[in-house]
Structures are given as C-alpha cells and as structure tokens.
Design a protein around this motif. Structure first.
Motif, PDB file in Angstrom:
ATOM      1  N   LEU A  97     -29.998  -3.362 -20.170  1.00 26.18           N
ATOM      2  CA  LEU A  97     -29.327  -2.502 -21.074  1.00 26.18           C
ATOM      3  C   LEU A  97     -28.380  -2.708 -21.890  1.00 26.18           C
ATOM      4  CD1 LEU A  97     -30.318   0.587 -19.086  1.00 26.18           C
ATOM      5  CD2 LEU A  97     -31.761  -0.504 -21.434  1.00 26.18           C
ATOM      6  N   GLY A  98     -27.617  -1.912 -22.291  1.00 20.90           N
ATOM      7  CA  GLY A  98     -26.221  -1.761 -23.142  1.00 20.90           C
ATOM      8  C   GLY A  98     -25.558  -1.009 -22.876  1.00 20.90           C
ATOM      9  N   TRP A  99     -24.302  -1.138 -22.068  1.00 16.46           N
ATOM     10  CA  TRP A  99     -23.205  -0.298 -21.661  1.00 16.46           C
ATOM     11  C   TRP A  99     -21.922  -0.838 -21.735  1.00 16.46           C
ATOM     12  CZ3 TRP A  99     -26.424  -1.530 -16.576  1.00 16.46           C
ATOM     13  CH2 TRP A  99     -25.203  -2.612 -15.751  1.00 16.46           C
ATOM     14  N   HIS A 100     -20.863  -0.107 -21.753  1.00 17.20           N
ATOM     15  CA  HIS A 100     -19.162   0.317 -21.769  1.00 17.20           C
ATOM     16  C   HIS A 100     -19.014   0.339 -20.108  1.00 17.20           C
ATOM     17  CE1 HIS A 100     -20.135   0.009 -26.226  1.00 17.20           C
ATOM     18  NE2 HIS A 100     -20.307   0.760 -25.952  1.00 17.20           N
ATOM     19  N   SER A 101     -17.743  -1.186 -19.898  1.00 15.30           N
ATOM     20  CA  SER A 101     -17.282  -0.656 -18.604  1.00 15.30           C
ATOM     21  C   SER A 101     -15.916  -0.569 -18.820  1.00 15.30           C
ATOM     22  CB  SER A 101     -17.744  -1.419 -18.102  1.00 15.30           C
ATOM     23  OG  SER A 101     -18.842  -1.682 -17.953  1.00 15.30           O
ATOM     24  N   ARG A 102     -14.554   0.822 -17.840  1.00 14.14           N
ATOM     25  CA  ARG A 102     -13.822   1.059 -18.029  1.00 14.14           C
ATOM     26  C   ARG A 102     -13.362   2.143 -19.408  1.00 14.14           C
ATOM     27  NH1 ARG A 102     -11.539   1.081 -13.889  1.00 14.14           N
ATOM     28  NH2 ARG A 102     -12.320  -1.110 -12.229  1.00 14.14           N
ATOM     29  N   GLN A 103     -13.822   0.980 -20.676  1.00 12.32           N
ATOM     30  CA  GLN A 103     -13.153   1.643 -22.201  1.00 12.32           C
ATOM     31  C   GLN A 103     -14.232   1.600 -23.493  1.00 12.32           C
ATOM     32  OE1 GLN A 103      -9.646   0.803 -23.209  1.00 12.32           O
ATOM     33  NE2 GLN A 103      -9.932  -1.779 -23.962  1.00 12.32           N
ATOM     34  N   ALA A 104     -14.089   2.406 -24.591  1.00 10.87           N
ATOM     35  CA  ALA A 104     -14.958   1.790 -25.491  1.00 10.87           C
ATOM     36  C   ALA A 104     -14.724   3.061 -26.761  1.00 10.87           C
ATOM     37  CB  ALA A 104     -16.969   2.007 -24.526  1.00 10.87           C
ATOM     38  N   GLN A 105     -15.106   2.256 -28.149  1.00  9.17           N
ATOM     39  CA  GLN A 105     -14.151   2.947 -28.869  1.00  9.17           C
ATOM     40  C   GLN A 105     -15.805   3.485 -29.993  1.00  9.17           C
ATOM     41  OE1 GLN A 105     -12.248  -0.076 -28.263  1.00  9.17           O
ATOM     42  NE2 GLN A 105     -11.323   1.138 -27.504  1.00  9.17           N
ATOM     43  N   PHE A 106     -15.698   4.019 -30.533  1.00 12.21           N
ATOM     44  CA  PHE A 106     -16.568   4.396 -31.202  1.00 12.21           C
ATOM     45  C   PHE A 106     -16.724   5.306 -32.492  1.00 12.21           C
ATOM     46  CE2 PHE A 106     -18.346   5.179 -27.330  1.00 12.21           C
ATOM     47  CZ  PHE A 106     -19.392   5.122 -26.948  1.00 12.21           C
ATOM     48  N   ILE A 107     -17.025   4.239 -33.996  1.00 13.26           N
ATOM     49  CA  ILE A 107     -16.937   4.964 -35.065  1.00 13.26           C
ATOM     50  C   ILE A 107     -17.575   5.802 -35.933  1.00 13.26           C
ATOM     51  CG2 ILE A 107     -16.182   3.670 -37.937  1.00 13.26           C
ATOM     52  CD1 ILE A 107     -13.650   3.817 -35.579  1.00 13.26           C
ATOM     53  N   ILE A 108     -16.840   6.005 -36.002  1.00 10.56           N
ATOM     54  CA  ILE A 108     -17.705   7.819 -37.376  1.00 10.56           C
ATOM     55  C   ILE A 108     -17.269   7.918 -38.555  1.00 10.56           C
ATOM     56  CG2 ILE A 108     -18.700   9.934 -36.686  1.00 10.56           C
ATOM     57  CD1 ILE A 108     -19.175   8.237 -33.680  1.00 10.56           C
ATOM     58  N   PRO A 109     -18.328   8.060 -39.234  1.00  8.48           N
ATOM     59  CA  PRO A 109     -17.909   7.793 -40.183  1.00  8.48           C
ATOM     60  C   PRO A 109     -18.564   9.951 -40.923  1.00  8.48           C
ATOM     61  CG  PRO A 109     -20.319   7.021 -40.217  1.00  8.48           C
ATOM     62  CD  PRO A 109     -19.578   7.306 -38.897  1.00  8.48           C
ATOM     63  N   VAL A 110     -17.551  10.012 -41.480  1.00  5.10           N
ATOM     64  CA  VAL A 110     -17.425  11.929 -41.807  1.00  5.10           C
ATOM     65  C   VAL A 110     -17.255  11.887 -42.721  1.00  5.10           C
ATOM     66  CG1 VAL A 110     -17.709  12.631 -39.049  1.00  5.10           C
ATOM     67  CG2 VAL A 110     -15.779  12.658 -40.572  1.00  5.10           C
ATOM     68  N   LEU A 111     -18.167  13.017 -43.737  1.00  3.35           N
ATOM     69  CA  LEU A 111     -17.538  13.247 -44.976  1.00  3.35           C
ATOM     70  C   LEU A 111     -17.182  15.027 -44.974  1.00  3.35           C
ATOM     71  CD1 LEU A 111     -17.843  12.709 -48.308  1.00  3.35           C
ATOM     72  CD2 LEU A 111     -20.313  14.318 -47.855  1.00  3.35           C
ATOM     73  N   PRO A 112     -15.653  15.428 -45.131  1.00  2.00           N
ATOM     74  CA  PRO A 112     -15.416  16.361 -45.462  1.00  2.00           C
ATOM     75  C   PRO A 112     -15.889  17.481 -46.484  1.00  2.00           C
ATOM     76  CG  PRO A 112     -13.652  14.827 -45.319  1.00  2.00           C
ATOM     77  CD  PRO A 112     -14.782  14.210 -45.916  1.00  2.00           C
ATOM     78  N   ASN A 113     -16.081  18.753 -46.277  1.00  3.91           N
ATOM     79  CA  ASN A 113     -16.865  19.918 -46.725  1.00  3.91           C
ATOM     80  C   ASN A 113     -15.464  20.094 -48.090  1.00  3.91           C
ATOM     81  OD1 ASN A 113     -17.444  22.308 -47.778  1.00  3.91           O
ATOM     82  ND2 ASN A 113     -17.655  23.300 -45.837  1.00  3.91           N
ATOM     83  N   PRO A 114     -16.525  19.777 -49.106  1.00  5.43           N
ATOM     84  CA  PRO A 114     -15.367  19.760 -50.677  1.00  5.43           C
ATOM     85  C   PRO A 114     -14.651  20.957 -50.493  1.00  5.43           C
ATOM     86  CG  PRO A 114     -17.802  20.359 -51.060  1.00  5.43           C
ATOM     87  CD  PRO A 114     -17.909  19.228 -49.084  1.00  5.43           C
ATOM     88  N   ASP A 115     -15.395  21.503 -50.118  1.00  3.19           N
ATOM     89  CA  ASP A 115     -14.851  23.817 -50.000  1.00  3.19           C
ATOM     90  C   ASP A 115     -13.402  23.723 -49.088  1.00  3.19           C
ATOM     91  OD1 ASP A 115     -16.800  24.540 -52.006  1.00  3.19           O
ATOM     92  OD2 ASP A 115     -18.331  25.368 -50.375  1.00  3.19           O
ATOM     93  N   LEU A 116     -12.788  22.570 -48.479  1.00  2.86           N
ATOM     94  CA  LEU A 116     -11.782  22.615 -47.259  1.00  2.86           C
ATOM     95  C   LEU A 116     -10.756  22.627 -48.767  1.00  2.86           C
ATOM     96  CD1 LEU A 116     -12.845  21.015 -44.301  1.00  2.86           C
ATOM     97  CD2 LEU A 116     -13.021  22.805 -44.993  1.00  2.86           C
ATOM     98  N   GLN A 117      -9.670  23.495 -48.003  1.00  3.07           N
ATOM     99  CA  GLN A 117      -7.917  23.694 -49.163  1.00  3.07           C
ATOM    100  C   GLN A 117      -7.653  22.430 -48.085  1.00  3.07           C
ATOM    101  OE1 GLN A 117      -6.268  26.827 -48.570  1.00  3.07           O
ATOM    102  NE2 GLN A 117      -5.026  27.392 -49.916  1.00  3.07           N
ATOM    103  N   LEU A 118      -7.291  21.343 -49.339  1.00  4.41           N
ATOM    104  CA  LEU A 118      -6.242  20.684 -49.478  1.00  4.41           C
ATOM    105  C   LEU A 118      -4.688  21.082 -48.788  1.00  4.41           C
ATOM    106  CD1 LEU A 118      -6.771  18.881 -52.962  1.00  4.41           C
ATOM    107  CD2 LEU A 118      -7.815  18.113 -50.752  1.00  4.41           C
TER     108      LEU A 118
END
Length: 215
Positions: A97-118
């Motif tokens: 199996l694949g696993w992480h020891s001690r530390q790990a990093q994850f990159i999450i692609p997100v799209l902001p809601n266009p109704d949010l105030q700049l």
C-alpha cells in the motif's frame, strides 16, 4: 462476551480512541477570483504512524485520504495531488500500500465562488477523511475540518457558471482547535471510535462495572 464488553468499555480502550497522530494545516493565504487556485495542505504525522495515500483503492483495507469542500466559498475543481508516497508491504492488510510517514503535502485545486467580494478575507473550509496505522495496529477512520481565512484578489476570466450552493462533505463538524477541527460527536458507518463526552461516559461506566465485579 462479558470480558469483551468490559474491555471495550475500559479506560484503556477509550484512551486508544483519543489518539490522533496527524495534524493538518492549510498553508495558503491568497486566492484569485475567476480561476482555479492551488491550496497547499500539510500533514504532520507522529512517531511510527503512517497516513495512507489518496491513490490507494477504497477496498484495499485502510481508508485512503480524501478531501472535500464545505460550504459555498470554494469548490474542489480538479484532481488532487500529493507528495510521493512510500509503497511498502503493510502487515495489517497483507498487501502493498501507499502511505506517508512523518509528513505529507497535498495540493487541492479550488475555484472561489464568483459571488464573493474582492479585496476581503473569506474563510476556506475543507474536510479530510483519513486513517492511520503503525506496523501492528490501526486507529479508526477520522474526519477533520481544515480552515483558514484567505484574501481574495481579482484574477482571470470568470470560468463557466457552477453551483456553489449546498456543498458539504456530509461528515458534520466538531470541536475547533487551532486552524483545524475534529469530528468527535458524529460518526458514520465506517467509523467505530467514540470520543469526547461519550468517552468520558464509557470510562465512568467501565469503572463502575469493574468495581461491581471486584466487590
């Protein structure tokens, strides 16, 4: 049967449910509107425990790490990436199996809601569902919220309209600590641990039962 019940209700079992060898942090402070942004999630893993890869098959045994968005400020808008996982034989499940020891990093692609105030801070909330094991045992699956205030800047061309309403990971929320919250009060079909107030009550009941048996 009575011995098993006493063991489950004992303070030692309850203490085992309270172990939490992984902490998560959201290390992004700015998002751009109208485009997909990458959020960095870092995990710190204690001692000899390991956190399972997002790429493990769901039916391989342990719960693979997975993320989802909460609320309506952002949605996950692409494939999640992780730092390189170790591929090793896991004696708990008798397979590689694949696993992480001690530390790990994850990159999450997100799209902001266009109704949010700049030009304002907005809270980004993600949920992580995960499980950890060492070489001899596994803890029950666990769900946490990871949240942080992120400044929204003007970005690129607004992408195709998508629905931001009613987005929730469905695991519930819990006690907050730092920039992370756990889910101690709610469980689902795959989570067998009991925590927080329930743990205290179980310990109390276990002590009473043991006292009655000794008496």
């Amino acid at each position: 049967m009575g011995i098993i019940l006493l063991w489950v209700l004992s303070p030692f079992f309850v203490y085992g449910q309270m172990l939490d060898p992984v902490s998560f942090s959201l290390n992004t402070d700015t998002l751009k509107s109208g485009q997909t942004n990458e959020i960095l999630i870092e995990a710190q893993i204690d001692d000899n425990w390991h956190l399972y890869s997002i790429h493990n098959e769901p039916d391989a045994g342990p719960i693979p790490t997975r993320f989802s968005s909460i609320g309506s400020n952002v949605i996950i808008a692409g494939d999640i990436r992780e730092s390189e996982a170790d591929i090793e034989y896991d004696p708990n499940f008798d397979r590689e199996l694949g696993w992480h020891s001690r530390q790990a990093q994850f990159i999450i692609p997100v799209l902001p809601n266009p109704d949010l105030q700049l030009q304002f801070d907005h809270e980004v909330r993600l949920a992580v569902r995960y499980q950890v094991c060492d070489d001899r045992s596994c803890l029950p699956p666990r769900t946490k919220e990871i949240f942080e205030s992120v400044y929204l800047e003007e970005g690129g061309i607004v992408q195709a309209k998508v629905s931001f309403s009613g987005i929730d990971h469905g695991f519930g929320t819990g006690i907050q600590y730092g920039s992370e919250s756990s889910n101690p009060g709610l469980t689902d079909e795959s989570e067998s641990g009991v925590e927080s107030t329930s743990m205290f009550l179980l310990s109390l009941v276990a002590g009473l039962l043991i006292g009655m048996i000794i008496a």
